[in-house]
Enzyme design. Structure first.
Site, short mmCIF file in Angstrom:
data_model
loop_
_atom_site.label_atom_id
_atom_site.label_comp_id
_atom_site.label_asym_id
_atom_site.label_seq_id
_atom_site.Cartn_x
_atom_site.Cartn_y
_atom_site.Cartn_z
N THR A 141 0.83 -1.06 0.35
CA THR A 141 0.17 0.17 -0.47
C THR A 141 0.95 1.76 -0.23
OG1 THR A 141 -1.59 -1.07 0.84
CG2 THR A 141 -1.86 1.10 1.73
N GLY A 196 -9.62 -3.89 3.25
CA GLY A 196 -8.72 -3.84 5.09
C GLY A 196 -9.01 -1.89 4.69
N THR A 240 -0.30 1.66 7.09
CA THR A 240 0.03 0.09 5.73
C THR A 240 0.22 -0.81 7.06
OG1 THR A 240 1.32 -1.07 4.83
CG2 THR A 240 2.41 0.88 5.63
N GLY A 279 -4.87 -5.18 7.34
CA GLY A 279 -5.71 -4.20 7.24
C GLY A 279 -7.06 -4.75 8.74
N1 ASP Z 1 -3.76 -1.78 4.40
C1 ASP Z 1 -3.82 -2.84 3.20
C2 ASP Z 1 -5.56 -3.37 2.91
O1 ASP Z 1 -5.34 -4.03 3.92
C3 ASP Z 1 -2.31 -3.78 2.70
C4 ASP Z 1 -1.28 -3.13 3.03
O2 ASP Z 1 -0.87 -2.16 3.82
O3 ASP Z 1 0.25 -3.40 2.24
O4 ASP Z 1 -5.55 -3.71 2.43
#
Ligand code: ASP
Length: 309
Positions: free
Chosen positions: A176, A206, A227, A230
């Site tokens: 992300t 997420g 990030t 999630g």
């Molecule tokens: N937080 C993001 C999600 O859960 C993924 C990430 O941060 O890489 O969709």
């Protein structure tokens, strides 16, 4: 001279020094540099924090190296479903989109939701109809195709596993993207964009598009972009929790970020990190993983681009 600051991330995870080739490391750092410079330029020219975070995130979405926009991971159906959100700390307006496909820059669509509708969050087919109404061009699947991501998906495609992009010890693509900024007027903003988890299904969403979980901005406290895993960041209402600790317990930006990432979200099993700024131009880059792609820059000459702890 008025002062300003900006910070960005490109995902957090098991990023261990020595696992990546020097060439790849240079490629990531160059992409982070380009994005931080794009946002910084907006601020330097007297632009708003909102414009700065959007521009920085657009740069990261256009890079195939990160799991957002062009580099988005594959879903269980072999598609790409993207989520994004943006928030203006001055007005506390916010816009978000979820489960969208074919849009080159989801963050701009999120901003359009904020500025051109009475709503905060549009999802799926409805969000796509909204994009169509605004004449967004749809990219075909080849724009989002990436060999590494495709292999990553093939490895787990017929299983019941989801895979957070940053959760395996692979040497390459992680996460992300997000940006936070404080402009010359003391206004702050936050933006986050993602392709989510590899092999996700059932319309899984997420924290990234969720105001309060993955993104939050309030001039009184802070602007935060997260990030990580999630599901845990949603349960921890992470971005808003940082703001609450500042507002109700008078913690500093750094203290609040550390309390949430190193203690609270960790205690419920969440791993990841965040970037944050406050209206005094302070910057915090905090993560509980081995690394986080990150960069920050302020008008007083501070500049940092880093990957590992
Ligand atoms: N937080 C993001 C999600 O859960 C993924 C990430 O941060 O890489 O969709």
């Amino acid at each position: 001279m008025s002062t300003f600051s900006i910070a960005i991330h490109g995902g957090a995870g098991t990023l261990v020094k020595g696992m990546m080739t020097p060439e790849k490391e240079i490629a990531y750092k160059t992409a982070l540099q380009t994005a931080i410079n794009a946002g910084y330029k907006v601020l330097e020219e007297g632009g708003t924090a909102l414009d700065a975070v959007e521009q920085a995130v657009i740069c990261l979405e256009n890079s195939p190296l990160f799991n957002a926009g062009k580099g988005s991971v594959f879903t269980a159906e072999g598609m790409h479903e993207m989520d994004a959100s943006i928030m203006d700390g001055k007005t506390k307006s916010a816009g978000a989109v979820s489960l969208i496909s074919g849009i080159k820059n989801p963050i701009s669509l999120a901003r359009d939701v904020m500025e051109k509708t009475e709503h905060v969050f549009l999802a799926g087919e409805g969000a796509m109809r909204f994009a169509k109404q605004l004449n967004y061009k749809l990219e075909d699947a080849s724009y989002f195709y990436d060999e590494f991501r495709y292999q990553q998906w093939l490895d787990i495609k017929d299983s019941n596993h989801f895979q957070l992009d940053h959760s395996v010890k692979k040497d390459s693509k992680f996460g992300t993207v997000g940006a936070v900024a404080c402009d010359q007027f003391g206004n702050i903003a936050a933006a986050t964009s993602t392709g989510g988890m590899t092999n996700k299904k059932f319309g899984r969403v997420g924290d990234s598009p969720m105001v309060g979980a993955g993104t939050y901005a309030n001039n009184v406290t802070c602007a935060v972009s997260c990030t990580g895993s999630g599901e845990f960041f949603i349960r921890g209402v992470v971005a808003y929790d940082v703001s609450c600790l500042m507002e109700y317990k008078s913690l500093s930006l750094q203290e609040a970020c550390e309390e949430v990432i190193l203690n609270r979200v960790k205690e419920i099993g969440g791993d990841g990190g965040l970037v944050a700024v406050d209206a005094n131009r302070n910057i915090a880059l905090v993560f509980n993983t081995e690394g986080m792609y990150r960069a920050c820059k302020n008008s007083e000459g501070k500049e940092e681009i880093a990957i590992y702890r």
